[in-house]
Design an enzyme around this catalytic site. Structure first.
Site, PDB file in Angstrom:
ATOM      1  N   LYS A   9      40.545  17.389  19.067  1.00  0.00           N
ATOM      2  CA  LYS A   9      41.940  17.551  18.976  1.00  0.00           C
ATOM      3  C   LYS A   9      42.796  17.225  20.345  1.00  0.00           C
ATOM      4  O   LYS A   9      41.935  17.402  21.287  1.00  0.00           O
ATOM      5  CB  LYS A   9      42.401  18.661  18.288  1.00  0.00           C
ATOM      6  CG  LYS A   9      42.024  18.880  16.808  1.00  0.00           C
ATOM      7  CD  LYS A   9      42.467  20.026  15.933  1.00  0.00           C
ATOM      8  CE  LYS A   9      42.032  20.090  14.733  1.00  0.00           C
ATOM      9  NZ  LYS A   9      42.699  21.151  13.866  1.00  0.00           N
ATOM     10  N   TYR A  49      46.387  14.214   6.991  1.00  0.00           N
ATOM     11  CA  TYR A  49      46.555  15.599   6.674  1.00  0.00           C
ATOM     12  C   TYR A  49      47.272  15.719   5.451  1.00  0.00           C
ATOM     13  O   TYR A  49      47.787  16.961   5.014  1.00  0.00           O
ATOM     14  CB  TYR A  49      47.184  16.486   7.829  1.00  0.00           C
ATOM     15  CG  TYR A  49      46.217  16.935   8.732  1.00  0.00           C
ATOM     16  CD1 TYR A  49      45.037  17.935   8.498  1.00  0.00           C
ATOM     17  CD2 TYR A  49      46.195  16.940  10.103  1.00  0.00           C
ATOM     18  CE1 TYR A  49      44.273  18.024   9.182  1.00  0.00           C
ATOM     19  CE2 TYR A  49      45.297  16.954  11.084  1.00  0.00           C
ATOM     20  CZ  TYR A  49      44.403  17.943  10.715  1.00  0.00           C
ATOM     21  OH  TYR A  49      43.332  18.189  11.541  1.00  0.00           O
ATOM     22  N   PHE A  57      52.781  24.948   7.655  1.00  0.00           N
ATOM     23  CA  PHE A  57      52.374  24.324   9.333  1.00  0.00           C
ATOM     24  C   PHE A  57      52.309  22.927   9.211  1.00  0.00           C
ATOM     25  O   PHE A  57      51.927  22.340  10.163  1.00  0.00           O
ATOM     26  CB  PHE A  57      50.968  25.251   9.374  1.00  0.00           C
ATOM     27  CG  PHE A  57      49.850  24.902   8.592  1.00  0.00           C
ATOM     28  CD1 PHE A  57      49.238  23.784   8.698  1.00  0.00           C
ATOM     29  CD2 PHE A  57      49.626  25.939   7.552  1.00  0.00           C
ATOM     30  CE1 PHE A  57      48.037  23.476   7.773  1.00  0.00           C
ATOM     31  CE2 PHE A  57      48.398  25.785   6.856  1.00  0.00           C
ATOM     32  CZ  PHE A  57      47.590  24.278   6.988  1.00  0.00           C
ATOM     33  N   ARG A  85      30.298  22.710  10.637  1.00  0.00           N
ATOM     34  CA  ARG A  85      31.254  23.800  10.274  1.00  0.00           C
ATOM     35  C   ARG A  85      30.698  25.123  11.172  1.00  0.00           C
ATOM     36  O   ARG A  85      31.470  25.839  11.789  1.00  0.00           O
ATOM     37  CB  ARG A  85      31.505  23.889   8.883  1.00  0.00           C
ATOM     38  CG  ARG A  85      32.256  22.731   8.437  1.00  0.00           C
ATOM     39  CD  ARG A  85      32.381  22.737   7.120  1.00  0.00           C
ATOM     40  NE  ARG A  85      33.660  24.029   6.705  1.00  0.00           N
ATOM     41  CZ  ARG A  85      34.962  23.673   6.602  1.00  0.00           C
ATOM     42  NH1 ARG A  85      35.300  22.466   7.435  1.00  0.00           N
ATOM     43  NH2 ARG A  85      35.738  24.685   6.511  1.00  0.00           N
ATOM     44  N   ARG A 102      35.157  26.898  18.595  1.00  0.00           N
ATOM     45  CA  ARG A 102      36.620  27.693  18.391  1.00  0.00           C
ATOM     46  C   ARG A 102      36.603  28.821  19.150  1.00  0.00           C
ATOM     47  O   ARG A 102      37.629  29.497  19.737  1.00  0.00           O
ATOM     48  CB  ARG A 102      37.072  27.430  16.969  1.00  0.00           C
ATOM     49  CG  ARG A 102      37.421  26.300  16.581  1.00  0.00           C
ATOM     50  CD  ARG A 102      37.587  26.084  15.039  1.00  0.00           C
ATOM     51  NE  ARG A 102      38.055  24.989  14.605  1.00  0.00           N
ATOM     52  CZ  ARG A 102      38.003  24.601  13.287  1.00  0.00           C
ATOM     53  NH1 ARG A 102      37.462  25.208  12.431  1.00  0.00           N
ATOM     54  NH2 ARG A 102      38.720  23.379  12.840  1.00  0.00           N
ATOM     55  N   ASN A 112      43.026  24.429  17.695  1.00  0.00           N
ATOM     56  CA  ASN A 112      41.653  24.886  17.386  1.00  0.00           C
ATOM     57  C   ASN A 112      40.530  23.893  17.969  1.00  0.00           C
ATOM     58  O   ASN A 112      39.669  23.816  17.441  1.00  0.00           O
ATOM     59  CB  ASN A 112      41.531  25.387  16.172  1.00  0.00           C
ATOM     60  CG  ASN A 112      41.695  24.402  15.022  1.00  0.00           C
ATOM     61  OD1 ASN A 112      41.967  23.116  15.463  1.00  0.00           O
ATOM     62  ND2 ASN A 112      41.480  24.901  13.842  1.00  0.00           N
ATOM     63  N   HIS A 115      38.277  19.510  14.434  1.00  0.00           N
ATOM     64  CA  HIS A 115      38.338  19.285  13.089  1.00  0.00           C
ATOM     65  C   HIS A 115      37.092  18.884  12.497  1.00  0.00           C
ATOM     66  O   HIS A 115      36.389  18.126  13.183  1.00  0.00           O
ATOM     67  CB  HIS A 115      39.559  18.467  12.566  1.00  0.00           C
ATOM     68  CG  HIS A 115      39.622  17.878  11.133  1.00  0.00           C
ATOM     69  ND1 HIS A 115      40.049  18.620   9.906  1.00  0.00           N
ATOM     70  CD2 HIS A 115      38.748  16.869  10.723  1.00  0.00           C
ATOM     71  CE1 HIS A 115      39.948  18.227   9.038  1.00  0.00           C
ATOM     72  NE2 HIS A 115      39.138  17.231   9.261  1.00  0.00           N
ATOM     73  N   GLU A 126      38.024  10.809   5.040  1.00  0.00           N
ATOM     74  CA  GLU A 126      38.075  11.022   6.427  1.00  0.00           C
ATOM     75  C   GLU A 126      37.459   9.870   7.327  1.00  0.00           C
ATOM     76  O   GLU A 126      38.179   9.421   8.113  1.00  0.00           O
ATOM     77  CB  GLU A 126      37.949  12.390   6.780  1.00  0.00           C
ATOM     78  CG  GLU A 126      38.778  13.454   6.244  1.00  0.00           C
ATOM     79  CD  GLU A 126      38.708  14.944   6.710  1.00  0.00           C
ATOM     80  OE1 GLU A 126      37.682  15.108   7.524  1.00  0.00           O
ATOM     81  OE2 GLU A 126      39.269  15.636   6.152  1.00  0.00           O
TER      82      GLU A 126
HETATM   83  P1  CMP Z   1      41.605  21.707  10.446  1.00  0.00           P
HETATM   84  O1  CMP Z   1      40.163  22.040  10.351  1.00  0.00           O
HETATM   85  O2  CMP Z   1      42.145  20.561  11.181  1.00  0.00           O
HETATM   86  O3  CMP Z   1      42.394  21.810   9.322  1.00  0.00           O
HETATM   87  C1  CMP Z   1      43.868  21.922   9.204  1.00  0.00           C
HETATM   88  C2  CMP Z   1      44.609  22.446  10.250  1.00  0.00           C
HETATM   89  O4  CMP Z   1      45.874  23.100  10.131  1.00  0.00           O
HETATM   90  C3  CMP Z   1      43.727  23.514  11.164  1.00  0.00           C
HETATM   91  O5  CMP Z   1      42.587  22.966  11.358  1.00  0.00           O
HETATM   92  C4  CMP Z   1      44.573  24.002  12.029  1.00  0.00           C
HETATM   93  O6  CMP Z   1      44.663  23.217  13.172  1.00  0.00           O
HETATM   94  C5  CMP Z   1      45.856  23.733  11.304  1.00  0.00           C
HETATM   95  N1  CMP Z   1      46.645  25.160  10.836  1.00  0.00           N
HETATM   96  C6  CMP Z   1      47.740  25.791  11.366  1.00  0.00           C
HETATM   97  N2  CMP Z   1      48.037  26.830  10.730  1.00  0.00           N
HETATM   98  C7  CMP Z   1      47.019  27.076   9.738  1.00  0.00           C
HETATM   99  C8  CMP Z   1      46.906  28.178   9.123  1.00  0.00           C
HETATM  100  N3  CMP Z   1      47.704  28.877   8.820  1.00  0.00           N
HETATM  101  N4  CMP Z   1      45.816  27.852   8.102  1.00  0.00           N
HETATM  102  C9  CMP Z   1      45.210  26.971   8.217  1.00  0.00           C
HETATM  103  N5  CMP Z   1      45.209  25.849   9.008  1.00  0.00           N
HETATM  104  C10 CMP Z   1      46.021  25.878   9.996  1.00  0.00           C
END
Ligand code: CMP
Length: 138
Positions: A9, A49, A57, A85, A102, A112, A115, A126
């Site tokens: 990211k 997304y 969010f 993961r 992470r 974070n 992804h 994806e």
């Molecule tokens: P990702 O694995 O890319 O999937 C969705 C993204 O939303 C997640 O990582 C975070 O970067 C973002 N995000 C922000 N707030 C939240 C939340 N409360 N729960 C889950 N994902 C979140």
């Protein structure tokens, strides 16, 4: 052989962590089958997304994802979805295990670093979102 999509990211790219993330793939026998750096448009980020479009969010996440370039990769290997993961750690870095990407580098639940797809069906969507067949090494 399984496949998955990885994104480094904008926070990971901006903080100089591309090499660190790729090193962890190479050390863990995860193969990179396609890779490129892009800077998404807002429409691309919102499309990627879309499953989260009702979440509170969503706007913040998509703003963040277009704040700088990202590195997208297709990864392959046995059980690569689960293994990647595990390398990433929990979405919330405070709950992520020691030694995960992470836990080591994320600064909040949104920023974070990486992804990863969560299932074979999402991996298919994806990967196709970012790569055409000519960009994938066989
Ligand atoms: P990702 O694995 O890319 O999937 C969705 C993204 O939303 C997640 O990582 C975070 O970067 C973002 N995000 C922000 N707030 C939240 C939340 N409360 N729960 C889950 N994902 C979140």
């Amino acid at each position: 052989m399984e496949k998955t999509l990885s994104i480094i990211k904008p926070d990971g790219v901006g903080r100089g962590l591309i090499g660190e993330v790729i090193k962890r793939f190479e050390e863990n026998n995860i193969t990179i089958a396609a890779m490129k750096m892009i800077h998404m448009t807002r429409a691309q980020a919102r499309g990627f997304y879309a499953v989260h479009k009702e979440r509170p969010f969503f706007d913040s996440l998509t703003d963040f994802m277009i704040s700088g370039p990202i590195v997208v990769m297709m990864l392959t290997g046995e059980d690569v979805i689960v293994r990647y993961r595990k390398l990433m750690g929990a979405t919330n870095f405070e709950e992520a295990e020691e030694g995960t990407i992470r836990r080591d580098f994320a600064t909040d639940i949104e920023k974070n670093i990486v992804h990863g797809s969560d299932a074979p069906e999402t991996a298919e969507f994806e990967i196709n979102y970012f790569f055409n067949s000519f960009e994938i090494v066989r």
